[in-house]
Design a protein around this motif. Structure first.
Motif, PDB file in Angstrom:
ATOM      1  N   ASP A 140       0.501  -1.357   0.140  1.00 28.80           N
ATOM      2  CA  ASP A 140      -0.022   0.079   0.189  1.00 28.80           C
ATOM      3  C   ASP A 140       1.116   1.254  -0.218  1.00 28.80           C
ATOM      4  O   ASP A 140       0.200   2.119   0.309  1.00 28.80           O
ATOM      5  CB  ASP A 140      -1.325  -0.507   1.536  1.00 28.80           C
ATOM      6  CG  ASP A 140      -1.966  -0.883   0.929  1.00 28.80           C
ATOM      7  OD1 ASP A 140      -1.816  -1.236  -0.221  1.00 28.80           O
ATOM      8  OD2 ASP A 140      -2.607  -1.599   2.271  1.00 28.80           O
ATOM      9  N   ALA A 141       1.398   1.262  -0.373  1.00 32.18           N
ATOM     10  CA  ALA A 141       3.178   2.402  -0.278  1.00 32.18           C
ATOM     11  C   ALA A 141       2.668   2.885  -1.558  1.00 32.18           C
ATOM     12  O   ALA A 141       2.691   1.979  -2.914  1.00 32.18           O
ATOM     13  CB  ALA A 141       4.586   2.151  -0.251  1.00 32.18           C
ATOM     14  N   ALA A 153      13.680  -3.569 -10.120  1.00 25.29           N
ATOM     15  CA  ALA A 153      12.537  -4.184  -9.851  1.00 25.29           C
ATOM     16  C   ALA A 153      12.765  -5.790  -9.965  1.00 25.29           C
ATOM     17  O   ALA A 153      11.157  -6.164  -9.535  1.00 25.29           O
ATOM     18  CB  ALA A 153      12.020  -3.928 -10.805  1.00 25.29           C
ATOM     19  N   ALA A 154      14.240  -6.610 -10.315  1.00 23.05           N
ATOM     20  CA  ALA A 154      13.861  -7.384  -9.852  1.00 23.05           C
ATOM     21  C   ALA A 154      13.145  -8.214  -8.278  1.00 23.05           C
ATOM     22  O   ALA A 154      12.869  -9.391  -7.901  1.00 23.05           O
ATOM     23  CB  ALA A 154      14.688  -8.399 -10.098  1.00 23.05           C
ATOM     24  N   SER A 159       2.596  -4.575  -6.540  1.00 28.39           N
ATOM     25  CA  SER A 159       1.738  -5.116  -6.911  1.00 28.39           C
ATOM     26  C   SER A 159       1.663  -4.033  -8.124  1.00 28.39           C
ATOM     27  O   SER A 159       1.956  -3.440  -8.801  1.00 28.39           O
ATOM     28  CB  SER A 159       0.362  -3.549  -6.082  1.00 28.39           C
ATOM     29  OG  SER A 159       0.603  -2.412  -6.066  1.00 28.39           O
ATOM     30  N   VAL A 160       0.545  -4.283  -9.314  1.00 29.57           N
ATOM     31  CA  VAL A 160       0.519  -4.259 -10.241  1.00 29.57           C
ATOM     32  C   VAL A 160       0.100  -2.329 -10.180  1.00 29.57           C
ATOM     33  O   VAL A 160       0.939  -1.713 -11.292  1.00 29.57           O
ATOM     34  CB  VAL A 160      -0.331  -5.086 -10.815  1.00 29.57           C
ATOM     35  CG1 VAL A 160      -0.585  -4.354 -12.819  1.00 29.57           C
ATOM     36  CG2 VAL A 160      -0.509  -6.182 -11.185  1.00 29.57           C
ATOM     37  N   SER A 161      -1.078  -1.207  -9.613  1.00 32.58           N
ATOM     38  CA  SER A 161      -0.487  -0.737  -9.252  1.00 32.58           C
ATOM     39  C   SER A 161       0.950   0.210  -9.153  1.00 32.58           C
ATOM     40  O   SER A 161       0.805   1.449  -9.905  1.00 32.58           O
ATOM     41  CB  SER A 161      -1.532  -0.084  -8.974  1.00 32.58           C
ATOM     42  OG  SER A 161      -2.192  -0.046  -7.657  1.00 32.58           O
ATOM     43  N   GLN A 162       1.480   0.056  -8.131  1.00 31.81           N
ATOM     44  CA  GLN A 162       2.728   0.281  -7.836  1.00 31.81           C
ATOM     45  C   GLN A 162       3.588   0.471  -9.097  1.00 31.81           C
ATOM     46  O   GLN A 162       3.958   1.140  -9.407  1.00 31.81           O
ATOM     47  CB  GLN A 162       2.845  -0.065  -6.542  1.00 31.81           C
ATOM     48  CG  GLN A 162       2.121  -0.068  -5.179  1.00 31.81           C
ATOM     49  CD  GLN A 162       2.665  -0.582  -4.026  1.00 31.81           C
ATOM     50  OE1 GLN A 162       2.927  -2.688  -4.064  1.00 31.81           O
ATOM     51  NE2 GLN A 162       3.600  -0.059  -3.138  1.00 31.81           N
ATOM     52  N   ALA A 167       7.930   5.706 -12.038  1.00 28.08           N
ATOM     53  CA  ALA A 167       9.084   6.287 -12.945  1.00 28.08           C
ATOM     54  C   ALA A 167      10.088   5.308 -13.522  1.00 28.08           C
ATOM     55  O   ALA A 167      11.234   5.616 -12.913  1.00 28.08           O
ATOM     56  CB  ALA A 167       9.324   8.438 -12.933  1.00 28.08           C
ATOM     57  N   TRP A 168       9.779   4.415 -14.111  1.00 26.80           N
ATOM     58  CA  TRP A 168      11.021   3.357 -14.339  1.00 26.80           C
ATOM     59  C   TRP A 168      12.271   4.347 -15.501  1.00 26.80           C
ATOM     60  O   TRP A 168      11.641   5.477 -15.500  1.00 26.80           O
ATOM     61  CB  TRP A 168      10.535   2.274 -15.025  1.00 26.80           C
ATOM     62  CG  TRP A 168      10.225   1.953 -14.291  1.00 26.80           C
ATOM     63  CD1 TRP A 168       8.142   0.905 -14.105  1.00 26.80           C
ATOM     64  CD2 TRP A 168       9.933   0.585 -13.147  1.00 26.80           C
ATOM     65  NE1 TRP A 168       7.673   0.774 -13.040  1.00 26.80           N
ATOM     66  CE2 TRP A 168       8.348  -0.105 -12.419  1.00 26.80           C
ATOM     67  CE3 TRP A 168      10.567   0.406 -12.777  1.00 26.80           C
ATOM     68  CZ2 TRP A 168       8.678  -0.646 -10.948  1.00 26.80           C
ATOM     69  CZ3 TRP A 168      10.993  -0.122 -11.558  1.00 26.80           C
ATOM     70  CH2 TRP A 168       9.920  -1.304 -10.948  1.00 26.80           C
TER      71      TRP A 168
END
Length: 179
Positions: A140-141, A153-154, A159-162, A167-168
């Protein structure tokens, strides 16, 4: 009572608490910087933790634009604390609780985070590049606009929304100063 619903001490109350805890000299009220602090700023840095070991309870405080550099922050609670626009580069964070903490627009580069709880924290527009994460909880962050690299990222459970709100970045960017 929900931690996020608890009131934060204002900046003056926070400084008084830091005096009581021995982190500030008695009667000391560092000026609140106008912008995010940098290690080589000419104007006063405000509340500063540099080359020290930090531990204890910093919950429900107001500490925007605080400078943490070259320190070990271990077994510390920053639950529901406002650390917005702070600089937290080149540190080791071990078993730290940042739950429901405001880390908005923070510079968190080149740090190591081990067993850190970011549950419900606000990491909008934070720069997390060049940092390493082990056993961290981002449940939930809010990561909207946060800078992370695809390589980082690995090791993150998002979550999908996170994932969609980050901003990758394709590269690590410059090293932060003070390293």
């Amino acid at each position: 009572m929900d931690i996020a619903a608890q009131p934060r001490r204002d900046y003056e109350q926070t400084c008084r608490e830091l005096q009581t805890l021995g982190w500030l000299e008695p009667g000391s009220f560092p000026p609140l910087p106008r912008q995010s602090p940098k290690y080589d700023d000419e104007e006063p840095l405000g509340v500063t933790f540099f080359r020290t070991r930090v531990s204890g309870d910093f919950s429900n405080m107001t500490l925007p634009r605080t400078f943490f550099g070259r320190s070990e922050i271990s077994s510390v609670s920053f639950r529901n604390t406002d650390l917005s626009e702070s600089t937290l580069c080149w540190n080791d964070f071990i078993a730290v609780d940042f739950s429901h903490c405001c880390l908005r627009a923070n510079d968190l580069r080149a740090s190591e985070f081990s067993g850190v709880n970011f549950t419900g924290s606000d990491l909008r527009d934070a720069d997390l590049r060049r940092s390493k994460f082990a056993d961290c909880d981002f449940t939930d962050a809010n990561l909207h606009g946060a800078k992370l690299t695809r390589r980082q990222a690995a090791g993150l459970r998002l979550s999908v929304s996170q994932w969609e709100s980050v901003a990758w970045q394709n590269d690590e960017g410059e090293k932060p100063g003070g390293g």
